[in-house]
Design a protein around this motif. Structure first.
Motif, mmCIF file in Angstrom:
data_model
loop_
_atom_site.group_PDB
_atom_site.id
_atom_site.type_symbol
_atom_site.label_atom_id
_atom_site.label_comp_id
_atom_site.label_asym_id
_atom_site.label_seq_id
_atom_site.Cartn_x
_atom_site.Cartn_y
_atom_site.Cartn_z
ATOM 1 N N PRO A 187 38.629 1.167 71.009
ATOM 2 C CA PRO A 187 38.323 2.165 71.473
ATOM 3 C C PRO A 187 37.503 1.618 73.178
ATOM 4 O O PRO A 187 37.146 0.587 73.110
ATOM 5 C CB PRO A 187 37.450 3.009 70.762
ATOM 6 N N ARG A 188 37.226 2.582 74.088
ATOM 7 C CA ARG A 188 36.792 1.931 75.068
ATOM 8 C C ARG A 188 35.084 1.424 74.848
ATOM 9 O O ARG A 188 35.051 0.640 75.222
ATOM 10 C CB ARG A 188 36.780 3.056 76.242
ATOM 11 N N ILE A 189 34.712 2.465 74.376
ATOM 12 C CA ILE A 189 33.058 2.018 74.009
ATOM 13 C C ILE A 189 32.958 1.290 72.575
ATOM 14 O O ILE A 189 32.716 2.036 71.728
ATOM 15 C CB ILE A 189 32.281 2.967 74.426
ATOM 16 N N ASP A 190 33.326 0.088 72.171
ATOM 17 C CA ASP A 190 33.282 -0.384 70.770
ATOM 18 C C ASP A 190 31.997 -0.696 70.517
ATOM 19 O O ASP A 190 31.609 -1.966 70.537
ATOM 20 C CB ASP A 190 34.452 -1.391 70.855
ATOM 21 N N TYR A 191 31.002 0.152 70.265
ATOM 22 C CA TYR A 191 29.756 -0.093 69.994
ATOM 23 C C TYR A 191 29.355 -0.999 68.882
ATOM 24 O O TYR A 191 28.420 -1.656 68.828
ATOM 25 C CB TYR A 191 28.825 1.157 70.242
ATOM 26 N N LEU A 192 30.267 -0.923 67.927
ATOM 27 C CA LEU A 192 29.913 -1.696 66.772
ATOM 28 C C LEU A 192 30.077 -2.894 67.023
ATOM 29 O O LEU A 192 29.447 -3.889 66.173
ATOM 30 C CB LEU A 192 31.019 -1.059 65.570
ATOM 31 N N GLN A 193 30.663 -3.480 67.973
ATOM 32 C CA GLN A 193 30.851 -4.905 68.642
ATOM 33 C C GLN A 193 29.405 -5.493 68.458
ATOM 34 O O GLN A 193 29.128 -6.406 68.210
ATOM 35 C CB GLN A 193 31.681 -5.143 69.524
ATOM 36 N N ALA A 194 28.702 -4.600 69.567
ATOM 37 C CA ALA A 194 27.243 -4.975 69.747
ATOM 38 C C ALA A 194 26.376 -4.734 68.628
ATOM 39 O O ALA A 194 25.495 -5.630 68.220
ATOM 40 C CB ALA A 194 26.765 -3.942 70.918
#
Lengths: 200, 200
Positions: A187-194
């Protein structure tokens, strides 16, 4: 359309509450999407890929009057928005309980802490005590930058404000202490990466 | 007052959605309380004692029309009940992600599986894959007995039904495979006592 909470605050009903979304293209551009839409998109992706199960909670409503015409769906005819007592998002990711809220600011230089409600800070504090992973996902909309703000960083800024310090978090502090989420594909905002970087 | 979902199912608005509760007496008798009230009571207790942070999710609503009179709260004038895509309760307990639904039956002999929605079973399955603790909390209202039903037991009964077997779970199976919650004081339905027994 501007809706007001009892406290006079403006409220924009999130897309998902007002109409059924049909967003399936995980494109790079945000095309004027709200942060909520972007998070929904990421959560859909995580669910499909069996990476995490994270949902937005429905907006709490106080229902006063309901009509139920025969042979058709019940209609709520009088209801009011209630102040949520928790954050908007929670779920599970690889055994970790995830709990966060999403905030946007138009400012290019700092995030105003008035966007955060005291009860949300309190809620995240008790969840963190139970070993939950708590954070804010903040979008600087004007400059298209996204940050995962660990609860500790928020609490520090919050405490500073309560003791007479500044009422916002400067962008430089984000750059130093938060984890930036760089828009990407699918996805565009792959917040789980962070989020992975703040796991114990 | 009976409200109907779009699918024709009756819906009774939970107390917490309709008026603000003021329940603070953790008494032994349930005094006609709904199961939801009892769970709210337990969750309040857990929160106060910092044992767990578990909340009921608001009922999902599709908002169509909102009026916002000046100087007073926004009024929702047209909205519909949406089918929830998850369970009603989740939260965190000592590092464990907790996810469950509450069900009541008037039957004295078995629990009808039609009370459970397929999407709830699906949801719990994906949460369990992420190492969440999933279960049903079932009240046999006529005989005042409560059980925590681990997801596995539900899945077995569910699979049996789908392959042509019985459409309910007999009480005897509860007595053998579920964990009974015996009403006590403070809180009356201390369901986490039972949940502790299904932790890994």
């Amino acid at each position: 359309m501007a809706i007001r909470y009892p406290n006079g605050k403006k409220y924009t009903p999130p897309t998902s509450e007002v109409k059924k979304r049909s967003i399936k293209d995980y494109s790079f551009s945000n095309r004027g999407k709200t942060l909520e839409d972007e998070i929904d998109e990421a959560n859909d992706f995580y669910l499909q890929q069996q990476l995490a199960v994270i949902h937005k909670k429905p907006v709490p409503i106080q229902i006063v009057k309901v009509e139920y015409p025969s042979r058709s769906a019940a209609v709520i005819r009088e209801a009011y928005f209630r102040t949520p007592s928790t954050t908007d998002y929670n779920g599970i990711y690889d055994g970790y309980h995830i709990d966060f809220d999403a905030k946007e600011t138009e400012s290019k230089t700092s995030f105003p802490l008035k966007n955060v409600h005291p009860h949300q800070v309190d809620h995240m504090a008790v969840v963190a005590k139970q070993q939950g992973i708590c954070f804010l996902l903040i979008r600087f909309s004007s400059i298209e930058r996204y940050f995962v703000v660990p609860l500790e960083m928020l609490q520090n800024a919050w405490g500073r404000m309560l003791t007479g310090g500044r009422k916002s978090i400067p962008l430089s502090e984000f750059e130093e202490q938060a984890i930036e989420v760089t828009p990407s594909y699918g996805p565009r905002i792959d917040y789980l990466q962070a989020v992975r970087q703040i796991l114990p």
